[in-house]
Scaffold this motif. Sequence first.
Motif, PDB file in Angstrom:
ATOM      1  N   SER A  80       8.203   9.504 -25.330  1.00  0.00           N
ATOM      2  CA  SER A  80       7.889   8.304 -26.104  1.00  0.00           C
ATOM      3  C   SER A  80       6.517   7.791 -25.683  1.00  0.00           C
ATOM      4  N   GLN A  81       5.854   7.071 -26.570  1.00  0.00           N
ATOM      5  CA  GLN A  81       4.536   6.514 -26.255  1.00  0.00           C
ATOM      6  C   GLN A  81       4.617   5.574 -25.043  1.00  0.00           C
ATOM      7  N   GLU A  82       5.689   4.789 -24.975  1.00  0.00           N
ATOM      8  CA  GLU A  82       5.832   3.826 -23.876  1.00  0.00           C
ATOM      9  C   GLU A  82       5.957   4.544 -22.533  1.00  0.00           C
ATOM     10  N   LEU A  83       6.717   5.642 -22.490  1.00  0.00           N
ATOM     11  CA  LEU A  83       6.863   6.372 -21.234  1.00  0.00           C
ATOM     12  C   LEU A  83       5.595   7.164 -20.912  1.00  0.00           C
ATOM     13  N   LEU A  84       4.982   7.757 -21.917  1.00  0.00           N
ATOM     14  CA  LEU A  84       3.730   8.485 -21.674  1.00  0.00           C
ATOM     15  C   LEU A  84       2.676   7.552 -21.084  1.00  0.00           C
ATOM     16  N   GLN A  85       2.630   6.306 -21.543  1.00  0.00           N
ATOM     17  CA  GLN A  85       1.646   5.369 -21.016  1.00  0.00           C
ATOM     18  C   GLN A  85       1.890   5.073 -19.541  1.00  0.00           C
ATOM     19  N   LYS A  86       3.150   5.106 -19.093  1.00  0.00           N
ATOM     20  CA  LYS A  86       3.452   4.855 -17.673  1.00  0.00           C
ATOM     21  C   LYS A  86       2.779   5.903 -16.788  1.00  0.00           C
ATOM     22  N   ASP A  94      -2.066   0.331 -28.262  1.00  0.00           N
ATOM     23  CA  ASP A  94      -2.202  -0.657 -29.327  1.00  0.00           C
ATOM     24  C   ASP A  94      -0.801  -1.104 -29.726  1.00  0.00           C
ATOM     25  N   PRO A  95      -0.501  -2.402 -29.667  1.00  0.00           N
ATOM     26  CA  PRO A  95       0.856  -2.873 -29.952  1.00  0.00           C
ATOM     27  C   PRO A  95       1.313  -2.624 -31.393  1.00  0.00           C
ATOM     28  N   GLU A  96       0.382  -2.501 -32.322  1.00  0.00           N
ATOM     29  CA  GLU A  96       0.758  -2.286 -33.726  1.00  0.00           C
ATOM     30  C   GLU A  96       0.856  -0.810 -34.079  1.00  0.00           C
ATOM     31  N   VAL A  99      -0.923   3.659 -30.638  1.00  0.00           N
ATOM     32  CA  VAL A  99      -1.855   4.700 -30.220  1.00  0.00           C
ATOM     33  C   VAL A  99      -2.313   4.393 -28.794  1.00  0.00           C
ATOM     34  N   ILE A 100      -2.255   5.429 -27.945  1.00  0.00           N
ATOM     35  CA  ILE A 100      -2.704   5.300 -26.553  1.00  0.00           C
ATOM     36  C   ILE A 100      -4.148   5.768 -26.478  1.00  0.00           C
TER      37      ILE A 100
END
Length: 183
Positions: A80-86, A94-96, A99-100
């Motif tokens: 997921s984008q949220e886990l990849l960002q960690k 970007d919250p909308e 995109v990382i």
Amino acid sequence: MLRVFTENDVKKIQIDEGIVVLNLGQENEMIIGPTRGGAEMTITPEIRDIEFDGRRGKTAGMQVIDGEDATIKVASLCCSQELLQKGLPNSVIDPETKVITQGNFGVISKEKYLKTIDIITQMLDGTYKILTFNYGLHEGAAPKAENEHNLEIIPHYTIDDSSKLYAIKDSETCPITVGQTGE
């Protein structure tokens, strides 16, 4: 005299791989899953020997613990984008659009550190062991296998001298509910 295992020893054997939860109990709580191999946790003390004349080798009472470090390794199958960002402490999401992108260089803000990383394991007697680590930040690990997102989270002290890296406690209940969601 040969010591045999007692019934209580057997009851405290860990079963299953354990669950890794980021920011347990916080608004932004996230269970890392599914994982391959659960989590690997290491706590390493930095021990210095006090040298003295006549020393034959390591001597009890003549050692000092100068520091302690810890590492948590988790191989997640979730991308997921949220886990990849960690795993990208220099990134911005970007919250909308979700995109990382690469962020700026310089001092890492305290907000980028995970407040807590908890490893929750179940014992054979039905109780739980909860290992809580503080202020974790992914500091890099190479992929081991296809479709794995590896996190190597290093807990950190804070500027406050009273901060601690970890706490380990027993619990009669699991602090999270894991099950199916949705239909």
